[in-house]
Design a protein around this motif. Structure first.
Motif, mmCIF file in Angstrom:
data_model
loop_
_atom_site.group_PDB
_atom_site.id
_atom_site.type_symbol
_atom_site.label_atom_id
_atom_site.label_comp_id
_atom_site.label_asym_id
_atom_site.label_seq_id
_atom_site.Cartn_x
_atom_site.Cartn_y
_atom_site.Cartn_z
ATOM 1 N N UNK A 1 0.833 -1.202 0.000
ATOM 2 C CA UNK A 1 0.000 0.000 0.000
ATOM 3 C C UNK A 1 0.868 1.253 0.000
ATOM 4 N N UNK A 2 1.836 1.306 0.901
ATOM 5 C CA UNK A 2 2.707 2.486 0.972
ATOM 6 C C UNK A 2 3.496 2.669 -0.320
ATOM 7 N N UNK A 3 3.976 1.578 -0.885
ATOM 8 C CA UNK A 3 4.789 1.661 -2.099
ATOM 9 C C UNK A 3 3.963 2.129 -3.284
ATOM 10 N N UNK A 4 2.777 1.577 -3.465
ATOM 11 C CA UNK A 4 1.919 1.996 -4.573
ATOM 12 C C UNK A 4 1.540 3.463 -4.438
ATOM 13 N N UNK A 5 1.192 3.892 -3.224
ATOM 14 C CA UNK A 5 0.792 5.286 -3.020
ATOM 15 C C UNK A 5 1.922 6.241 -3.404
ATOM 16 N N UNK A 6 3.179 5.840 -3.125
ATOM 17 C CA UNK A 6 4.317 6.703 -3.467
ATOM 18 C C UNK A 6 4.675 6.607 -4.942
ATOM 19 N N UNK A 7 4.556 5.411 -5.523
ATOM 20 C CA UNK A 7 4.987 5.210 -6.909
ATOM 21 C C UNK A 7 4.034 5.848 -7.908
ATOM 22 N N UNK A 8 2.746 5.794 -7.625
ATOM 23 C CA UNK A 8 1.755 6.309 -8.572
ATOM 24 C C UNK A 8 1.857 7.820 -8.703
ATOM 25 N N UNK A 9 2.159 8.501 -7.597
ATOM 26 C CA UNK A 9 2.237 9.966 -7.624
ATOM 27 C C UNK A 9 3.712 10.379 -7.574
#
Length: 429
Positions: free
Chosen positions: A112-120
């Motif tokens: 969750x943390x990784x996707x939230x940072x990678x997408x934006x």
């Protein structure tokens, strides 16, 4: 970020894939490249090729009709050929491999943390939904997150989303999907983490600090606390699958278990569902050797549960009785189900599906065709016919590996891939 594990993996891969040559995606199929890292590298290269094609400078001359259909078709054919033969040049290989290892390792531990940072990226205030889905596609595994985001965008007609709303959406999906996991479901979800650790760590198992980071990202406070207790009071730094299973059992059972030294613990009676004996072969390679019969493994749960499956609903449905994939919708409200329509007359295909996949598997034809066969219904039927003729599970698993997963570049850890495999395997149990 689990940097220690990422550093060890990067050093191993750089030694096996030195930066003295160019690398095309076919090179990523050999050991010791982990499939999730290979997937990220392939997507990263595809995106670079798209940029190169967009800025490709075509030589123009007044002596030529560049707008003629033949010329435009030739240009398109060249662009497609270049896309099929992309490669990482030597000078770009090391930073690309470093990025892939860092992002994938972080994703497997803290999705969750990784996707939230990678997408934006670069402080973006909002991102179009199609860009979100494309960036999610860099990561293999935990398919319920990807599919639920896609369905949310579709159901709510979302054109774009901001970072705070996206992070909360991911957190809500993850909480809803994992809140009732049992020990076997957690072990199934953690299979790629165990596979990654097996490749680079000298001791069998996963470091406790890494497991704590995983469950902390899931906001599973009770499990995180148990892991901390195991680490501080018992001095355990690594847990294998059997040890983690014991820790994940209900607290009452753990409290009743005697305190014993790890070396004195008896070996478990059976290996975990997605981990081969002695951890010798990762899940993604098991298709080359065949699986154990389904009867020897626990019934599918956790990640193998499809988003649209729910527990039996009471006559007066509540919000919790809605299908799991609908529960994360803020405006979801219980509705009285309409009377079920009369079942359609069986066809040759439905009969074949029930034979090969059973009643449960046959209900998910549309999802299987769309996500495992690239929308090709004819290919789906051809594979079912080959599976129908397969004399044993070893042959059936080879057919699935070559004609479904490898051919269509399917993430074998995804919910649908696990469900399709289990359904096909059940008839041999």
């Amino acid at each position: 970020m689990p940097s220690a594990l990422a550093d060890a993996l990067f050093d191993q891969l750089l030694a096996s894939f030195p930066p003295e040559r160019a690398y095309a995606p076919a090179a990523f199929e050999r050991e010791p490249m982990p499939p999730p890292v290979a997937h990220f590298l392939t997507r990263l290269l595809q995106r670079r090729i798209e940029h190169e094609a967009e800025h490709l400078a075509w030589p123009r001359s007044p002596w030529l009709d560049h707008e003629h259909a033949d010329v435009r078709r030739a240009q398109q054919a060249l662009a497609e050929a270049l896309a099929r033969h992309g490669q990482y040049p030597p000078e770009a290989w090391t930073p690309a491999l470093r990025q892939a290892v860092d992002e994938v390792t972080a994703y497997l531990v803290r999705p969750v943390s990784t996707l939230a940072a990678f997408v934006f990226q670069d402080g973006e205030a909002a991102v179009p939904s199609e860009v979100v889905e494309r960036r999610l596609g860099y990561f293999a595994g935990y398919g319920y997150l990807h599919e639920s985001v896609r369905m949310y965008f579709q159901q709510k007609n979302v054109g774009e989303i901001d970072p705070a709303r996206f992070a909360e959406l991911l957190r809500h999906i993850d909480r809803q999907m994992t809140q009732d996991y049992d020990a076997e479901a957690w072990l199934r979800l953690l299979a790629p983490v165990f596979d990654l650790a097996r490749r680079v760590l000298p001791e069998a198992g996963v470091p406790v600090w890494l497991l704590r980071a995983f469950f902390d990202d899931k906001q599973a406070e009770a499990i995180t606390q148990r892991l901390q207790t195991v680490q501080e009071r018992r001095g355990l730094e690594v847990l294998d699958a059997a040890g983690l299973r014991r820790l994940l059992e209900p607290p009452a059972e753990i409290a009743a278990a005697p305190e014993v030294d790890r070396a004195a613990r008896p070996a478990p009676a059976a290996t975990p569902p997605d981990e081969p004996p002695q951890g010798a072969v990762p899940l993604w390679q098991q298709f080359q050797h065949g699986f154990a019969p389904a009867a020897q493994r626990p019934a599918p749960s956790g990640p193998s549960r499809l988003p649209d499956e729910a527990h039996p609903q009471p006559s007066a449905p509540t919000r919790e009785a809605l299908p799991r994939w609908m529960q994360f919708r803020p405006d979801a409200a219980p509705r009285t189900p309409a009377p079920a329509p009369a079942p359609p007359a069986p066809t040759a295909l439905t009969t074949l599906e029930r034979t090969v996949l059973g009643e449960a598997g046959a209900r998910h034809r549309d999802l299987f065709v769309r996500h495992l066969f690239g929308g090709d219904g004819d290919a789906y039927e051809r594979v079912l016919r080959r599976l129908d003729a397969a004399p044993n599970w070893a042959e059936a698993s080879r057919i699935i590996a070559e004609n479904v997963f490898k051919k269509n570049q399917v993430d074998i850890y995804s919910d649908l891939a696990v469900r399709f495999t289990d359904a096909a395997e059940a008839r041999y149990a």
